[in-house]
Design an enzyme around this catalytic site. Structure first.
Site, PDB file in Angstrom:
ATOM      1  N   CYS A   2       5.527 -15.547   3.087  1.00 51.27           N
ATOM      2  CA  CYS A   2       6.845 -15.968   3.571  1.00 51.27           C
ATOM      3  C   CYS A   2       7.642 -16.564   2.420  1.00 51.27           C
ATOM      4  CB  CYS A   2       6.794 -17.002   4.685  1.00 51.27           C
ATOM      5  SG  CYS A   2       5.924 -16.466   6.139  1.00 51.27           S
ATOM      6  N   ARG A  27       7.854 -11.490  -0.662  1.00 54.36           N
ATOM      7  CA  ARG A  27       6.835 -12.369  -0.086  1.00 54.36           C
ATOM      8  C   ARG A  27       6.528 -12.034   1.364  1.00 54.36           C
ATOM      9  NH1 ARG A  27       6.186 -16.927  -3.249  1.00 54.36           N
ATOM     10  NH2 ARG A  27       5.345 -18.098  -1.495  1.00 54.36           N
ATOM     11  N   TRP A  73       6.175 -13.115   6.594  1.00 56.33           N
ATOM     12  CA  TRP A  73       5.008 -12.230   6.653  1.00 56.33           C
ATOM     13  C   TRP A  73       4.151 -12.790   7.785  1.00 56.33           C
ATOM     14  CZ3 TRP A  73      -0.376 -12.172   6.102  1.00 56.33           C
ATOM     15  CH2 TRP A  73      -0.935 -10.899   5.903  1.00 56.33           C
ATOM     16  N   ASN A  99       6.693 -22.083   5.101  1.00 51.48           N
ATOM     17  CA  ASN A  99       5.804 -21.154   4.411  1.00 51.48           C
ATOM     18  C   ASN A  99       4.427 -21.805   4.353  1.00 51.48           C
ATOM     19  OD1 ASN A  99       5.374 -20.246   0.915  1.00 51.48           O
ATOM     20  ND2 ASN A  99       4.523 -19.310   2.711  1.00 51.48           N
ATOM     21  N   GLY A 100       3.452 -21.149   4.958  1.00 47.92           N
ATOM     22  CA  GLY A 100       2.101 -21.717   4.965  1.00 47.92           C
ATOM     23  C   GLY A 100       1.454 -21.470   6.318  1.00 47.92           C
ATOM     24  N   GLU A 480      -8.431   1.531  -9.393  1.00 49.66           N
ATOM     25  CA  GLU A 480      -7.044   1.082  -9.414  1.00 49.66           C
ATOM     26  C   GLU A 480      -6.097   2.227  -9.029  1.00 49.66           C
ATOM     27  OE1 GLU A 480      -5.547  -1.558  -9.326  1.00 49.66           O
ATOM     28  OE2 GLU A 480      -3.537  -1.206 -10.092  1.00 49.66           O
ATOM     29  N   LYS A 484      -3.537   2.047  -5.796  1.00 53.40           N
ATOM     30  CA  LYS A 484      -2.080   2.254  -5.891  1.00 53.40           C
ATOM     31  C   LYS A 484      -1.630   3.256  -4.840  1.00 53.40           C
ATOM     32  CE  LYS A 484      -1.000  -0.472  -7.669  1.00 53.40           C
ATOM     33  NZ  LYS A 484      -1.720  -1.497  -8.383  1.00 53.40           N
ATOM     34  N   GLU A 487      -1.907   1.847  -1.189  1.00 58.19           N
ATOM     35  CA  GLU A 487      -1.002   0.789  -0.746  1.00 58.19           C
ATOM     36  C   GLU A 487       0.449   1.235  -0.650  1.00 58.19           C
ATOM     37  OE1 GLU A 487      -0.459  -2.797  -3.085  1.00 58.19           O
ATOM     38  OE2 GLU A 487      -0.936  -1.729  -4.924  1.00 58.19           O
ATOM     39  N   HIS A 503     -24.716  11.159  -4.621  1.00 63.61           N
ATOM     40  CA  HIS A 503     -25.509  10.368  -3.676  1.00 63.61           C
ATOM     41  C   HIS A 503     -24.805  10.214  -2.328  1.00 63.61           C
ATOM     42  CE1 HIS A 503     -28.348   9.589  -6.839  1.00 63.61           C
ATOM     43  NE2 HIS A 503     -27.331   9.248  -7.635  1.00 63.61           N
ATOM     44  N   LYS A 602       3.675  -9.610  -1.659  1.00 68.25           N
ATOM     45  CA  LYS A 602       3.309  -9.736  -3.069  1.00 68.25           C
ATOM     46  C   LYS A 602       2.263 -10.834  -3.304  1.00 68.25           C
ATOM     47  CE  LYS A 602       3.891  -8.658  -7.419  1.00 68.25           C
ATOM     48  NZ  LYS A 602       3.240  -7.408  -7.829  1.00 68.25           N
TER      49      LYS A 602
HETATM   50  C1  AGP Z   1      -1.815  -4.746  -6.159  1.00 68.50           C
HETATM   51  O1  AGP Z   1      -1.037  -3.615  -6.277  1.00 68.50           O
HETATM   52  C2  AGP Z   1      -1.810  -5.412  -4.879  1.00 68.50           C
HETATM   53  N1  AGP Z   1      -0.547  -5.565  -4.307  1.00 68.50           N
HETATM   54  C3  AGP Z   1      -2.816  -6.518  -4.677  1.00 68.50           C
HETATM   55  O2  AGP Z   1      -4.057  -5.888  -4.647  1.00 68.50           O
HETATM   56  C4  AGP Z   1      -2.871  -7.699  -5.664  1.00 68.50           C
HETATM   57  O3  AGP Z   1      -3.318  -7.273  -6.908  1.00 68.50           O
HETATM   58  C5  AGP Z   1      -3.797  -8.780  -5.084  1.00 68.50           C
HETATM   59  O4  AGP Z   1      -3.253  -9.228  -3.879  1.00 68.50           O
HETATM   60  C6  AGP Z   1      -4.026  -9.934  -6.022  1.00 68.50           C
HETATM   61  O5  AGP Z   1      -2.850 -10.609  -6.292  1.00 68.50           O
HETATM   62  P1  AGP Z   1      -2.767 -11.673  -7.460  1.00 68.50           P
HETATM   63  O6  AGP Z   1      -3.003 -10.956  -8.729  1.00 68.50           O
HETATM   64  O7  AGP Z   1      -1.377 -12.225  -7.367  1.00 68.50           O
HETATM   65  O8  AGP Z   1      -3.810 -12.698  -7.190  1.00 68.50           O
END
Ligand code: AGP
Length: 607
Positions: A2, A27, A73, A99-100, A480, A484, A487, A503, A602
């Site tokens: 948030c 956020r 969020w 926020n929290g 990774e 990407k 997500e 396996h 984020k």
């Molecule tokens: C990455 O593309 C993601 N959005 C997510 O996995 C992110 O890396 C993860 O939430 C960790 O965030 P941070 O690096 O801010 O701790």
């Protein structure tokens, strides 16, 4: 999660708060709302993104010079208009945004309902405003202090009151909050980008603090009522850093920023023969010499960076490393000896699980060194020592430039340790640095693959499943690449160590499952090619990432994205780029919201 904004000054709050919310939308973007005090509390709020709130405000405007705003969020309660912030008390005197998470909201709510308070939402936040109402006798700061004594959890708040129309209150406990100072105006927000355009100076609030803001000034007290003196510092953040510029998406801009970020980082860290860390790096050489283990812990992309980091520390420093997923580590009964350091990696510095695992380390007397992008974030404040990755603000939810900046910083740290531990001779370190200096140019060449990747993406956007294969130092790169794609394009993708395919997962291979294989001319090349051949023999469509000039790979793969030749330990920084572009183009072609993928945010400040 948030984002919250509050403003007091002479501008129309609708403009100020909406601009602030736009910059905090990373956020969370489930719902949003705004409240002002102008002859009473006026609220407009809605489920959905800011565009809907804009339309609502066009139809039914609010005016005023003091107000608050929120972008959500969802944690407690569905995504509905009723659960959108701001919330008011029964008499509509107080309005607040939060926020929290309030951990004890159920018991508080029961008690408040019994006392006659009427709730309209199913959020945890609403208990705060009713709690304040129960304590409010024209002095909000006292009411906040009394409420704080009963609240458990994390809460950054911005509060207005119809009885105090020329005041804005800000409270920080757990979640971030920053105050910006302009000329005769102040703005509070969850993150500094929301202050740009108004504030010339800024101040980060600390936990258990209450700020009372008027047009003339700010006064801060702690939860026990003691005055807190703290100075504002100059705002360094420039509008350019948070605008998309000529790019259609932040993610694309951030992908293309990577050569520049790396170039600046090389200049910052390598001065002649010296490796320069930040002043916040507080370890003595003898501690590094005696180091027995490094425990890296992180989430998502930062975790993948940590997996590459393990290669660096083991290869160059001969230090055993374990890499843990923060959410798992925090609840495990982990045992490490006294010569261990914990290395939490986090772009935001706010990830709840990473922070919680760091706290577990403190309980066990394990020293910590955090690797972060955001200064003064929660992890920054709690870690013993910090090294920054200097990626600049990363706004796209998918992490791109922070990832390669993390890899670079891990390598830098490993070389710094190696020099102290004498595990790599100086001339070899200098040679590594020489190779590193070539990398920004090589990254630019990798970005030239953009058009080819776009074309390939259009051929692949039909697929519902992808396999990403890598080995050795590029196994994390495969993870990774898959993350990407998942997500931002909402496509199922699995990253796997290529040697492990036989396996089980090889049974997934078919003509409808593209296999993205990282097969560079490195020590695992032959094995990697064999694994791709095995997939091809089972009708797999192979898309490979290979080293420039490798003709053999072209015979095996339907398409090859060639990257310049670089030492294997640098290749993850190079290969990440075409994989980011592949996910980007597939997502765009599937019509996905690249910068704000569904269900995500984020900074993940919930457990
Ligand atoms: C990455 O593309 C993601 N959005 C997510 O996995 C992110 O890396 C993860 O939430 C960790 O965030 P941070 O690096 O801010 O701790």
């Amino acid at each position: 999660m948030c984002g919250i904004v509050g403003y007091i000054g002479n501008r129309n709050i609708t403009t100020v708060v909406m601009v602030g919310l736009e910059r905090l939308e990373y956020r969370g973007y489930d719902s949003c709302g705004i409240a002002t005090v102008n002859g009473g509390i006026r609220i407009r709020k809605t489920a959905g993104r800011l565009q809907r709130l804009k339309e609502l405000l066009n139809r039914d405007p609010v005016t005023g010079n003091v107000g608050i705003g929120h972008t959500r969020w969802a944690t407690h309660g569905q995504v509905t208009d009723e659960n959108a912030h701001p919330f008011t008390d029964c008499k509509r005197v107080i309005a607040l945004v939060h926020n929290g998470i309030i951990e004890n909201y159920r018991e508080l709510r029961k008690r408040l309902v019994k006392a006659g308070h009427r709730f309209v939402s199913s959020t945890d936040t609403e208990v705060i405003v009713h709690l304040l109402e129960s304590h409010y006798k024209r002095d909000m700061a006292t009411a906040i202090r009394k409420a704080a004594a009963e609240l458990k959890g994390a809460y950054s708040l911005a509060i207005i009151s119809a009885q105090e129309p020329d005041r804005l209150y800000a409270v920080k406990m757990g979640s971030p909050l920053v105050i910006g100072q302009g000329r005769g105006e102040f703005v509070v927000a969850s993150d500094a980008p929301a202050l740009i355009g108004i504030a010339r100076r800024m101040l980060f609030m600390q936990d258990r603090e209450i700020a009372v803001l008027t047009r003339k000034g700010v006064s801060i007290t702690d939860f026990t009522g003691n005055k807190v003196e703290r100075a504002f510092t100059r705002m360094e953040l420039k509008p350019k850093a948070i605008s998309k510029g000529r790019y259609p998406h932040f993610m694309r801009k951030e992908i293309f920023e990577q050569p520049g970020v790396l170039k600046q980082n090389i200049a910052r860290r390598f001065k002649g023969r010296r490796i320069v860390l930040d002043p916040e790096f507080l370890f003595y050489p003898d501690e590094i010499e005696k180091l027995g283990r490094i425990v890296i812990q992180a989430c998502g992309t930062s975790y993948h960076a940590g997996l590459v980091g393990r290669y660096y520390f083991e290869k160059f420093c001969r230090i055993p490393v374990s890499v843990e997923i923060s959410s798992e580590l925090r609840t495990s009964e982990f045992v490490y000896n006294g010569r261990t350091i914990m290395l939490p990696i986090s772009q935001s510095g706010e990830t709840a699980d990473t922070l919680a695992a760091l706290r577990e380390a403190r309980v066990r007397d394990i020293k910590s060194l955090a690797m972060l992008n955001v200064r003064r974030s929660s992890i920054d404040r709690e870690a013993d020592s910090t090294i920054y990755i200097y990626a600049g603000p990363e706004i796209g939810v998918a992490s791109t430039k922070a990832y390669t900046a993390q890899l670079f910083t891990l390598l830098t740290l490993a070389l710094y340790f190696a020099r102290i531990r004498k595990t790599v001779p100086d001339n070899r370190i200098n040679e590594i640095i020489r190779h590193l200096r070539k990398l920004p140019e090589q990254m630019k060449q990798a970005l030239n693959l953009d058009r080819k990747i776009k074309e390939t993406a259009s051929r692949l956007s039909f697929a519902h499943d992808f396999l990403f294969l890598g080995r050795g130092i590029n196994y994390p790169t495969a993870l990774e690449g898959a993350l990407k794609l998942k997500e931002i394009a909402y496509v199922h993708a699995t990253g796997y160590p290529a040697g492990e395919m036989k396996h089980g997962p090889i049974s997934l291979v078919s003509e409808t499952v593209p296999v993205i294989g990282i097969a560079l001319r490195d020590p695992v090349y032959e094995k990697m090619v064999s694994n791709l051949a095995e997939a091809k023999a089972r009708n797999g469509r192979i898309i490979a990432i290979g080293t420039e000039g490798d003709k053999e790979l072209a015979e095996l793969a339907e398409t090859v994205f060639y990257v310049p030749k670089a030492p294997d330990y640098l290749s993850p920084m190079l290969v990440a780029l075409p994989l980011q572009l592949l996910a980007y183009h597939i997502a765009v072609q599937r019509g996905c919201d690249v910068d704000k993928p569904r269900n995500l945010a984020k900074s993940v400040t919930v457990e």
